[in-house]
Structure formats: structure tokens, C-alpha cells
Write a protein that holds these residues in place. Structure first.
Motif, mmCIF file in Angstrom:
data_model
loop_
_atom_site.group_PDB
_atom_site.id
_atom_site.type_symbol
_atom_site.label_atom_id
_atom_site.label_comp_id
_atom_site.label_asym_id
_atom_site.label_seq_id
_atom_site.Cartn_x
_atom_site.Cartn_y
_atom_site.Cartn_z
ATOM 1 N N ALA A 46 0.704 -1.476 -0.314
ATOM 2 C CA ALA A 46 0.195 0.334 0.076
ATOM 3 C C ALA A 46 0.967 0.768 0.042
ATOM 4 O O ALA A 46 0.415 2.267 -0.684
ATOM 5 C CB ALA A 46 -0.690 -0.065 1.193
ATOM 6 N N ALA A 47 2.122 1.072 0.550
ATOM 7 C CA ALA A 47 3.001 2.363 0.808
ATOM 8 C C ALA A 47 3.515 2.622 -0.723
ATOM 9 O O ALA A 47 3.784 3.819 -0.623
ATOM 10 C CB ALA A 47 4.285 2.310 1.895
ATOM 11 N N THR A 48 3.777 1.358 -1.218
ATOM 12 C CA THR A 48 4.421 1.351 -2.860
ATOM 13 C C THR A 48 3.595 2.373 -3.629
ATOM 14 O O THR A 48 3.622 2.987 -4.297
ATOM 15 C CB THR A 48 4.643 0.592 -3.362
ATOM 16 O OG1 THR A 48 6.232 -0.745 -2.080
ATOM 17 C CG2 THR A 48 5.771 -0.103 -4.284
ATOM 18 N N ALA A 49 2.293 1.798 -3.512
ATOM 19 C CA ALA A 49 1.542 2.534 -4.390
ATOM 20 C C ALA A 49 0.539 3.796 -4.164
ATOM 21 O O ALA A 49 0.803 3.812 -5.153
ATOM 22 C CB ALA A 49 -0.087 0.837 -4.956
ATOM 23 N N PHE A 50 0.613 4.222 -3.082
ATOM 24 C CA PHE A 50 0.021 5.266 -2.708
ATOM 25 C C PHE A 50 0.360 5.697 -1.600
ATOM 26 O O PHE A 50 -0.066 7.276 -2.089
ATOM 27 C CB PHE A 50 -1.154 4.907 -1.652
ATOM 28 C CG PHE A 50 -2.219 4.290 -2.502
ATOM 29 C CD1 PHE A 50 -3.177 3.922 -4.143
ATOM 30 C CD2 PHE A 50 -2.886 2.722 -2.142
ATOM 31 C CE1 PHE A 50 -3.696 3.577 -3.859
ATOM 32 C CE2 PHE A 50 -3.372 1.532 -2.461
ATOM 33 C CZ PHE A 50 -3.871 1.850 -3.831
ATOM 34 N N GLY A 51 1.664 5.980 -1.830
ATOM 35 C CA GLY A 51 2.956 6.478 -0.950
ATOM 36 C C GLY A 51 3.440 7.651 -1.451
ATOM 37 O O GLY A 51 3.830 7.322 -2.536
ATOM 38 N N ARG A 52 4.456 8.402 -1.092
ATOM 39 C CA ARG A 52 5.620 9.073 -1.724
ATOM 40 C C ARG A 52 7.024 8.522 -0.777
ATOM 41 O O ARG A 52 8.332 9.293 -1.336
ATOM 42 C CB ARG A 52 5.501 10.695 -1.551
ATOM 43 C CG ARG A 52 3.522 11.157 -1.534
ATOM 44 C CD ARG A 52 3.576 12.345 -1.734
ATOM 45 N NE ARG A 52 4.459 12.819 -2.901
ATOM 46 C CZ ARG A 52 4.399 14.344 -3.257
ATOM 47 N NH1 ARG A 52 3.385 15.022 -2.339
ATOM 48 N NH2 ARG A 52 5.031 14.835 -4.179
ATOM 49 N N ARG A 53 6.692 7.566 0.009
ATOM 50 C CA ARG A 53 8.373 8.052 0.786
ATOM 51 C C ARG A 53 9.273 6.275 -0.851
ATOM 52 O O ARG A 53 8.608 5.601 -1.583
ATOM 53 C CB ARG A 53 7.845 6.706 1.494
ATOM 54 C CG ARG A 53 7.551 7.591 2.314
ATOM 55 C CD ARG A 53 8.043 8.689 3.283
ATOM 56 N NE ARG A 53 9.746 8.049 3.530
ATOM 57 C CZ ARG A 53 10.916 9.039 4.239
ATOM 58 N NH1 ARG A 53 10.352 10.452 4.212
ATOM 59 N NH2 ARG A 53 12.040 8.756 4.979
ATOM 60 N N PRO A 54 10.642 6.672 -0.500
ATOM 61 C CA PRO A 54 10.752 5.945 -1.743
ATOM 62 C C PRO A 54 10.616 4.545 -1.371
ATOM 63 O O PRO A 54 10.719 4.241 -0.456
ATOM 64 C CB PRO A 54 12.715 5.754 -1.884
ATOM 65 C CG PRO A 54 13.241 7.633 -0.791
ATOM 66 C CD PRO A 54 11.040 7.587 -0.229
ATOM 67 N N VAL A 55 10.998 4.107 -2.886
ATOM 68 C CA VAL A 55 9.882 2.059 -2.411
ATOM 69 C C VAL A 55 11.086 1.250 -1.774
ATOM 70 O O VAL A 55 11.239 0.818 -1.024
ATOM 71 C CB VAL A 55 10.011 2.067 -3.932
ATOM 72 C CG1 VAL A 55 9.778 0.376 -3.634
ATOM 73 C CG2 VAL A 55 9.190 1.939 -5.068
ATOM 74 N N GLN A 56 12.322 1.849 -2.012
ATOM 75 C CA GLN A 56 14.052 1.400 -1.314
ATOM 76 C C GLN A 56 13.618 1.680 0.071
ATOM 77 O O GLN A 56 13.628 0.175 1.076
ATOM 78 C CB GLN A 56 14.983 1.743 -1.900
ATOM 79 C CG GLN A 56 16.002 0.475 -1.176
ATOM 80 C CD GLN A 56 17.446 1.430 -1.891
ATOM 81 O OE1 GLN A 56 18.017 0.983 -2.666
ATOM 82 N NE2 GLN A 56 18.234 2.704 -1.286
ATOM 83 N N THR A 57 13.196 2.307 1.069
ATOM 84 C CA THR A 57 12.830 2.687 1.847
ATOM 85 C C THR A 57 11.505 2.224 2.576
ATOM 86 O O THR A 57 11.440 1.286 3.648
ATOM 87 C CB THR A 57 13.237 3.833 2.397
ATOM 88 O OG1 THR A 57 14.163 4.709 1.770
ATOM 89 C CG2 THR A 57 12.677 4.026 4.339
ATOM 90 N N ILE A 58 10.984 1.507 1.390
ATOM 91 C CA ILE A 58 9.730 1.112 2.301
ATOM 92 C C ILE A 58 9.659 -0.495 2.991
ATOM 93 O O ILE A 58 9.287 -0.930 3.275
ATOM 94 C CB ILE A 58 8.431 1.256 0.902
ATOM 95 C CG1 ILE A 58 8.410 3.166 0.529
ATOM 96 C CG2 ILE A 58 7.206 0.654 2.010
ATOM 97 C CD1 ILE A 58 7.288 2.700 -0.105
ATOM 98 N N TRP A 59 10.686 -0.678 1.569
ATOM 99 C CA TRP A 59 11.049 -2.253 1.785
ATOM 100 C C TRP A 59 12.020 -2.698 2.453
ATOM 101 O O TRP A 59 12.524 -3.972 3.063
ATOM 102 C CB TRP A 59 10.976 -3.197 0.282
ATOM 103 C CG TRP A 59 9.926 -3.056 -0.853
ATOM 104 C CD1 TRP A 59 8.944 -1.862 -0.719
ATOM 105 C CD2 TRP A 59 8.959 -4.578 -0.475
ATOM 106 N NE1 TRP A 59 7.734 -2.605 -1.897
ATOM 107 C CE2 TRP A 59 7.672 -4.204 -0.791
ATOM 108 C CE3 TRP A 59 9.188 -5.447 0.401
ATOM 109 C CZ2 TRP A 59 7.223 -5.049 -1.224
ATOM 110 C CZ3 TRP A 59 7.886 -6.239 0.167
ATOM 111 C CH2 TRP A 59 6.957 -6.148 -0.246
#
Length: 581
Positions: free
Chosen positions: A431-444
């Protein structure tokens, strides 16, 4: 591509988050530090099999009846490593674990170095933290070939980044030698060879279109591969009677002979479905992003000139093809394990998850910067789809166990709270990847840190459930070893558990000359000492010399039948010396 394309500058908040996650990963890693110094193999079945094969393989080849369930693992290179360390140190297991962990982290560092010119410093640090957060190190820091395998694979990836385009024949020679070495570490080594050949074929069809280079690569790769496996076999003192195909024996016999049963094919299909779903959940983001980036650049070059793979593109494709080929080959090997069709085989492929994230880091940085909403939506949806399919596999009976999986062990349904939290972490990351603005690398990175903590909690629980029996076995084996060293005659082991029998055989340094599942007076005629699981005496003429919770040592009351122990024919050298364990 410039370094500015690889990612955006990170603010103080992101730097602090990276620091906290690094501390969490370090805390998880410290949990495993104590295992380095254990006296006995931690993963008793797998580690004892490799150690016994490495140290006493010749003895067992001459006496196939000694350990009937022990088979040739084909891990010639790992056996060389074990025997080399045995000559160089009195503390085999700690040094083996430490060096294996160093090889694993070195392999990750080499993959990062392969793409480092295309990354900003902050993006490189983030990619490294993500790879370190993935909890595969529990298997790397073990007496297993896994860490060495990742180290060699990392070297192959680094060589591809440096030599693939500039010096194709030299690259093929080095690649063939490395794949030969990996094949004599793990059966999945052949999958890396298939990945190299597929990369050369893709380059022929979509890039260079130079048949001479392709044929030169293929011929040099094959020659270097055969030279590597045969030289390693000779170094191990095991000259191959079939130099072109000996490395296929034992592991692939059933597949090559077409002797797989219907139940075996079902087990392999279940394993493939579970592994594929888990791979989509954990690695769809780097895999799809990298493929999309390479395809977009290839499509742009059509009609504008010849397309050549950049070094970081070749690196990524090699890791991706290795991942896919490893899944396929592991599923084929699982067809021979129909007795345990619920395994997910995470130990065989999960090491490629952090490697793929590292290899795809430049592309993720580019799309993170300018990929658009559609890319983020797709990258957020794919892991959730993988999770849904994995959940169906788990409900169908697949079980990720602590000794068979790393991050995937957090999804075991026999721990519903942890499994729910692990699923929530993946859904939240999607959800954070799809709808957020944080870098994908940081999310994962955050998602992998959560999976690391959950899987480590379950792993520690599994360890504690076996800790008392493991300590008792270690102490009792030490006591039994003292008694056995003082006895002049033959030694027998009586244990219905083949893993326990193998552990006793290894700890007693191959001293037993008879191993039985139950007492047999006919085979105990020349035996002076018996190490038995349990407390039942093998006969009236035996007295108890030592009794523990798990083992009892019996010595014969009369010396009529006692004869001095002779070395087993076919042994010799390190593989039959009492001090070689």
C-alpha cells in the motif's frame, strides 16, 4: 545514465530511519552470534550430512552399509574447504561458520560494487541496508555451503559487470570456472550456468547479433566449466571416471532416468507454486522494474542503432535469470523428495532476494524519481498478489519451517499471530508503494526489517525448544568420546534415528565400525564398546559405563570377543584419522 538518475537526495529523517533500521538488523544478527560457537551442528540433519561426507566420505564409500541413509551430496568443493580448515585449526565449526558468513556478506558487497557506479551514495547505503536486513544470514553463518555459494555468485556477478561487454571470452572463461565451483558446492550451481547461457542468448538476439561472439562464449564457458569441475575433483583425490558428466550423478539420477513418480511430480509442482508465489511477494518490485527498464531502453534503440547491454543491465539480468533458473531446478529436485511434499525450500533460493534488490537498485532509483503513478500502483499490487497465492499454498499444506526458510518462516500458519503480522507488513509495504510518496527502497527496507524480527522471534523459539536436548547431547557425546578413546576394541552405535547416528559417528571421529538401528548380537561379536540411544542394554554381558538423558555407553564385561579396531578399507589420510573431526 548519471548518478543523479539513480535516486533522490535523502533528508535527515530518512537518514535517521536508515540508522534505526540498521540497529534493528544488527540486533537481529547478534541473536545468531552465539550459534557460531556451538560444539555441535545447529541444523543437525543438513550440517552433519555435509560434515560426515567431507571428512569421512572415502570410508563411507568403502562401507556403504555403515551409514545406509548417507548419500554422496556432490559437494566436493565444500569438502575441500572443510578438510582445509581441519588441517589449519582445532576449532572447525566456529571457523567454518565465521568464514561462511564472511563469504556471504562478501558476495552481497560484490553485487553492490557491480552497480555502485550507477548509484548515489545514499541510494547505495539504502540498498546495502536492505540486503543486510534480509535474514538469510542465519543459514550463511552455518556449517553449510550456502555462504560460500553466495560468495562465488557475487564474484560471478562482479565479473559480469566488469568483463561481459569489454572482454567476452575472458568473461566466459571466468564464468565457466565459477559455475563449475558452484556446481560442486550445491546442485543449484547448474542453474547459474543456465542463466549465463540465457544471458548470452538474449545478447545475441536483442543486442550484438554476432554469432561468432555467442559461439565463442559458449565454447569457452563449456571448456572452463569442465576444466573447473575436473580439477576440483582431482584436488579432492576423487578422479572422475566420467569427466564429462560425473557431476550429474547422485543428484539428478532420477530425473535423467525418468524415474520420478506421480507423487514426486505433484510435490515438485507444489514446491514450484509456493516458491514462485514467495518470490513474487519478496522480489517482484526489483524484477519487474529492472525488466521494464531494460525493455524501454531496447525499444528506444530500435531503428536508432544497435542495442548493447550496459554493465548494470547485464548484472541485473544475470541475477534475475539465476533466480528463475534456481526456482525451476529446485522444483525439479523436489520431485525426488515426495516423502516431504510440504517443504518450501526457502534455504535454496531466498539468498537471491537481497541480491536481486541490489542488482536492480539503479532502476528502482530511476523509476522512484520519475516513474509515475502507474509504476507505483503496479509495484504495490504485485507483492500483494504474491502474498495471496502464497497464502493459498500455505492453506494447502506447504509449511515454511525454521530450518528450511529465512524470512518465509514468519508466515508459518502454526504461529498465527506472527503470520498475520508478516502478512500485514507485506500489505502495508504494498500500500505504501502504491499510494505513498516515500522511496520504494525505504518502504521495503522497513518491511524486510519487520520480517527479520518476526522470523527471528520464531527461530529463537524453535532453538529454545531444542536447546536442552542439544546441550545434553553435546555433553553426553563428550563423555562418550572420553570412554571410547580409552577402549581398545571395536565401537558400535545403536540408534534408530539416522540423524542422531550420523551426529554420534561424526563426534566420535569415525571410530564406530558398526551402526545399527537395533541390537544385533551377530554384528556385535567383535565390539568392545556400544554407544546407544536410550538405556536398553544390547545383551546380558554388557555393563553401563556411562548413562545420560539421551545416550548410554555400554562396555563388554568379558574380553573374549574383543579385537583391536582396524582401519576400514578405503579410508586413509584425513578422512579416517581419529582427530579429523
Amino acid at each position: 545514465m548519471t548518478q543523479g538518475d539513480a535516486g533522490r537526495p535523502r533528508g535527515p529523517g530518512a537518514t535517521a530511519a536508515h540508522g534505526l533500521l540498521a540497529l534493528a538488523a544488527a540486533a537481529v544478527a547478534l541473536v545468531y552470534a552465539n550459534r557460531v560457537f556451538l560444539d555441535l551442528p545447529f541444523y543437525a540433519g543438513a550440517e552433519s550430512a555435509h560434515l560426515v561426507q567431507a571428512l569421512y566420505g572415502k570410508t563411507l564409500a568403502a562401507r556403504a552399509d555403515l551409514l545406509p541413509q548417507t548419500r554422496d551430496l556432490g559437494d566436493t568443493l565444500f569438502g575441500l574447504i572443510v578438510r582445509t580448515l581441519t588441517y589449519g585449526t582445532q576449532n572447525l565449526l566456529p571457523w567454518l561458520r565465521i568464514l561462511s558468513a564472511c563469504a556471504y556478506f562478501g558476495g552481497l558487497a560484490l553485487v553492490l560494487a557491480s552497480v555502485r557506479p550507477s548509484l548515489e551514495r545514499s541510494a547505495a547505503v539504502g540498498a546495502l541496508l536492505l540486503a543486510l536486513a534480509y535474514p538469510y544470514y542465519r543459514f550463511a553463518a552455518a556449517a553449510l555451503p550456502e555462504g560460500w555459494y553466495v560468495g562465488l555468485l557475487g564474484l560471478a556477478v562482479f565479473a559480469t559487470a566488469r568483463l561481459y561487454g569489454a572482454r567476452p571470452i575472458a568473461h566466459a572463461a571466468l564464468a565457466g570456472a565459477l559455475v563449475g565451483a558452484m556446481t560442486l558446492l550445491k546442485p543449484q550451481g547448474l542453474a547459474i550456468g543456465a542463466a549465463f547461457l540465457l544471458l548470452a542468448l538474449i545478447d545475441l538476439l536483442l543486442g550484438r547479433r554476432d554469432l561468432r561472439i555467442f559461439l565463442g562464449r559458449t565454447a569457452m564457458f563449456a571448456a572452463a566449466f569442465l576444466a573447473s569441475v575436473n580439477l576440483l575433483q582431482l584436488a579432492a583425490g576423487q578422479a572422475a571416471s566420467e569427466p564429462f558428466s560425473f557431476y550429474l550423478g547422485h543428484r539428478y539420477d532420477a530425473l535423467l532416468a525418468g524415474a520420478i513418480t506421480p507423487h514426486g511430480w505433484i510435490a515438485g509442482g507444489r514446491a514450484l507454486a509456493a516458491m514462485a508465489a514467495a518470490s513474487v511477494m519478496l522480489a517482484a518490485v526489483p524484477a519487474l522494474t529492472g525488466l521494464l527498464r531494460v525493455e524501454m531502453r531496447w525499444r528506444w534503440h530500435r531503428g536508432r542503432g544497435r542495442f548493447f547491454l550496459a554493465s548494470h543491465e547485464a548484472t541485473f539480468l544475470l541475477v534475475l535469470f539465476s533466480f528463475a533458473a534456481t526456482l525451476g531446478l529446485t522444483a525439479l529436485l523436489a520431485t525426488g523428495e515426495s516423502a516431504d511434499p510440504s517443504r518450501i525450500w526457502g534455504r535454496q533460493f531466498e539468498a537471491l532476494v537481497p541480491m536481486l534488490w541490489l542488482a536492480a537498485a539503479p532502476f528502482i532509483g530511476e523509476f522512484d524519481r520519475a516513474g509515475g503513478r502507474w509504476w507505483r500502483l503496479a509495484m504495490g499490487a504485485a507483492p500483494v498478489v504474491g502474498l495471496a497465492v502464497l497464502a493459498a499454498c500455505l492453506l494447502g499444506g506447504v509449511a515454511p519451517r525454521a530450518w528450511d526458510a529465512a524470512a518465509l518462516s514468519a508466515f508459518a500458519l502454526d504461529h498465527p499471530v506472527a503470520a498475520g503480522l508478516a502478512a500485514l507488513a507485506v500489505v502495508a509495504a504494498g500500500a505504501a508503494t502504491a499510494f505513498g510518496r516515500r522511496p520504494v527502497q525505504t518502504i521495503w527496507l522497513a518491511a524486510f526489517a519487520a520480517l527479520a524480527v518476526l522470523s527471528t522471534v520464531l527461530d529463537v523459539g524453535w532453538e529454545r525448544s531444542n536447546a536442552a536436548s542439544r546441550r545434553a547431547l553435546a555433553d553426553e557425546l563428550a563423555g562418550a568420546a572420553v570412554i571410547v578413546e580409552q577402549r581398545p576394541g571395536g565401537v558400535a552405535v545403536i540408534s534408530p534415528d539416522p540423524i542422531q547416528a550420523r551426529m554420534i559417528y561424526w563426534r566420535l571421529r569415525a571410530r564406530p565400525i558398526t551402526i545399527l538401528a537395533a541390537p544385533d548380537a551377530a554384528r556385535l561379536g567383535e565390539i568392545d564398546t556400544v554407544v546407544a540411544a536410550g538405556s536398553q542394554a544390547p545383551g546380558a554381558e554388557w555393563r553401563v559405563a556411562f548413562r545420560g538423558r539421551q545416550l548410554t555407553v555400554f562396555t563388554r564385561q568379558t574380553g573374549v570377543a574383543v579385537s583391536a579396531r582396524a582401519l576400514v578399507a578405503g579410508g586413509g589420510g584425513l578422512q579416517s584419522e581419529p582427530g579429523s573431526g
